[in-house]
Design an enzyme around this catalytic site. Structure first.
Site, PDB file in Angstrom:
ATOM      1  N   HIS A  70      38.733  50.163  46.177  1.00  0.00           N
ATOM      2  CA  HIS A  70      39.865  50.787  46.486  1.00  0.00           C
ATOM      3  C   HIS A  70      41.104  50.516  45.655  1.00  0.00           C
ATOM      4  CE1 HIS A  70      41.058  47.329  48.533  1.00  0.00           C
ATOM      5  NE2 HIS A  70      40.055  47.309  49.227  1.00  0.00           N
ATOM      6  N   MET A 112      33.443  42.435  45.618  1.00  0.00           N
ATOM      7  CA  MET A 112      32.210  42.656  46.274  1.00  0.00           C
ATOM      8  C   MET A 112      31.833  44.244  46.125  1.00  0.00           C
ATOM      9  SD  MET A 112      31.615  39.591  48.827  1.00  0.00           S
ATOM     10  CE  MET A 112      32.889  40.221  50.141  1.00  0.00           C
ATOM     11  N   GLY A 113      32.724  44.845  45.378  1.00  0.00           N
ATOM     12  CA  GLY A 113      32.411  46.311  45.346  1.00  0.00           C
ATOM     13  C   GLY A 113      33.156  47.209  46.475  1.00  0.00           C
ATOM     14  N   SER A 155      38.315  46.797  52.087  1.00  0.00           N
ATOM     15  CA  SER A 155      36.943  47.559  52.205  1.00  0.00           C
ATOM     16  C   SER A 155      36.414  47.562  53.761  1.00  0.00           C
ATOM     17  CB  SER A 155      35.893  46.694  51.587  1.00  0.00           C
ATOM     18  OG  SER A 155      36.336  46.614  50.137  1.00  0.00           O
ATOM     19  N   HIS A 172      41.939  46.926  44.516  1.00  0.00           N
ATOM     20  CA  HIS A 172      41.000  46.513  43.275  1.00  0.00           C
ATOM     21  C   HIS A 172      41.431  46.982  42.079  1.00  0.00           C
ATOM     22  CE1 HIS A 172      38.018  46.153  46.754  1.00  0.00           C
ATOM     23  NE2 HIS A 172      37.949  44.866  46.172  1.00  0.00           N
ATOM     24  N   ASP A 195      43.960  37.859  50.251  1.00  0.00           N
ATOM     25  CA  ASP A 195      43.019  36.660  50.692  1.00  0.00           C
ATOM     26  C   ASP A 195      44.040  35.427  50.324  1.00  0.00           C
ATOM     27  OD1 ASP A 195      40.664  38.040  51.702  1.00  0.00           O
ATOM     28  OD2 ASP A 195      40.828  39.195  49.814  1.00  0.00           O
ATOM     29  N   GLY A 209      43.408  39.090  44.501  1.00  0.00           N
ATOM     30  CA  GLY A 209      44.438  39.694  45.520  1.00  0.00           C
ATOM     31  C   GLY A 209      45.128  38.632  46.332  1.00  0.00           C
TER      32      GLY A 209
HETATM   33  O1  PAF Z   1      37.587  38.538  47.539  1.00  0.00           O
HETATM   34  C1  PAF Z   1      36.128  38.769  47.324  1.00  0.00           C
HETATM   35  O2  PAF Z   1      36.138  39.916  47.213  1.00  0.00           O
HETATM   36  C2  PAF Z   1      35.231  37.666  47.238  1.00  0.00           C
HETATM   37  O3  PAF Z   1      35.418  36.792  48.121  1.00  0.00           O
HETATM   38  C3  PAF Z   1      35.154  37.356  45.929  1.00  0.00           C
HETATM   39  C4  PAF Z   1      36.165  36.523  45.225  1.00  0.00           C
HETATM   40  C5  PAF Z   1      34.601  38.423  44.612  1.00  0.00           C
HETATM   41  C6  PAF Z   1      33.883  36.269  45.804  1.00  0.00           C
HETATM   42  O4  PAF Z   1      32.778  36.763  46.143  1.00  0.00           O
END
Ligand code: PAF
Length: 289
Positions: free
Chosen positions: A34, A30-31, A188, A37, A152, A149
């Protein structure tokens, strides 16, 4: 790095790559990228010939009172970071591209049961939003591999389940948690921590480690152990969402004789909800034996 805002041009570029017999990797984000990612991107680059990063702040996975509107959007900086590490394609669609018929009547992908617990219990509809958008991304990108990752942890388990159930031909790979020096998992949402909370926020990781140490010493009274860890977080000034010791694969409460367990925690700070986890092998033998 080529940047795509539309599904059609993204698909055209990928079909060219696929024709060349290249392995395509996806890192969905979702941008507000860091180090964690970027580590996922590097991991995908190690096994794939062409890596696509998607950036899309998916409103469908945010609850009504959650932080969709204030979620940090830093597309220019993100683009520069991805280009610098040699990412091949960036896919950053507008909402109308991903949800052409709006949100309300949107076809949804639902993984039942395992989405009702832990984060799902306090964020109703969240995982439905995640699986719906990830299924869309899999349909658009058709990756051979997708890296998510492990921070989560429940999201990863739910996505694995969706992939199995819907027979998506994609390999799901887990990317390790990247931590700040004091142990706080990079996220984030850490940018929402104020100066006063930031030093205390690593208590989440410290309490998970404490539980792990207690288990290694032979404790198996998991409910009490989780309650004690929750008290530590409260003493550090945080509201606890959950602290729980679960079977690593099923996410069901860990049984006395389970060998693969994951300790998961979620807590509220003033401006954010933070999650973290540690997976471990439970040694045979308990304090009582
Ligand atoms: O983990 C995330 O950033 C979001 O849940 C994902 C997997 C990009 C889905 O929007």
């Amino acid at each position: 790095m080529q940047v795509f805002h539309h599904i059609r041009s993204m698909r055209e570029a990928l079909s060219e790559v696929r024709r060349e017999g290249k392995r395509i990797g996806l890192v969905a984000t979702m941008g507000n990228l860091h180090a964690a990612h970027l580590a996922l991107v590097r991991q995908a680059q190690a096994t794939c010939d062409c890596v696509v990063v998607s950036i899309f702040v998916n409103r469908l996975q945010f609850g009504l009172n959650e932080d969709w509107d204030k979620y940090p959007r830093t597309l220019n900086e993100d683009t520069a970071k991805l280009a610098a590490i040699g990412c091949d394609f960036l896919f950053c669609p507008e909402e109308t591209e991903m949800y052409p018929n709006g949100m309300d009547g949107q076809t949804r992908v639902i993984v039942p049961t395992m989405t009702d617990i832990l984060c799902g219990a306090s964020r109703p509809g969240h995982f439905e939003g995640v699986t719906t958008v990830v299924a869309k991304l899999f349909n658009i990108i058709e990756p051979d591999e997708a890296v998510f990752g492990i921070k989560d942890f429940q999201q990863l388990a739910v996505i694995r389940r969706m992939v199995e159930d819907l027979r998506f031909p994609v390999q799901i790979t887990a990317g390790e948690i990247v931590r700040a020096e004091d142990g706080l998992a990079l996220s984030s949402r850490n940018s929402f921590l104020d100066e006063d909370e930031r030093p205390r926020a690593s208590q989440l990781y410290k309490s998970l480690r404490w539980v792990e140490a207690q288990i290694l010493e032979g404790r198996r009274d998991y409910m009490t152990l989780a309650d004690e860890a929750a008290e530590q977080l409260e003493a550090a000034g945080f509201k606890v969402d959950y602290m729980s010791i679960r079977h690593s694969r099923t996410l069901m409460p860990a049984a006395h004789d389970d060998r693969e367990v994951t300790i998961l925690g979620a807590m509220y700070t003033r401006g954010a909800r933070l999650i973290d986890n540690i997976s471990m092998q439970v040694p045979a033998g308990t304090l009582e034996e």
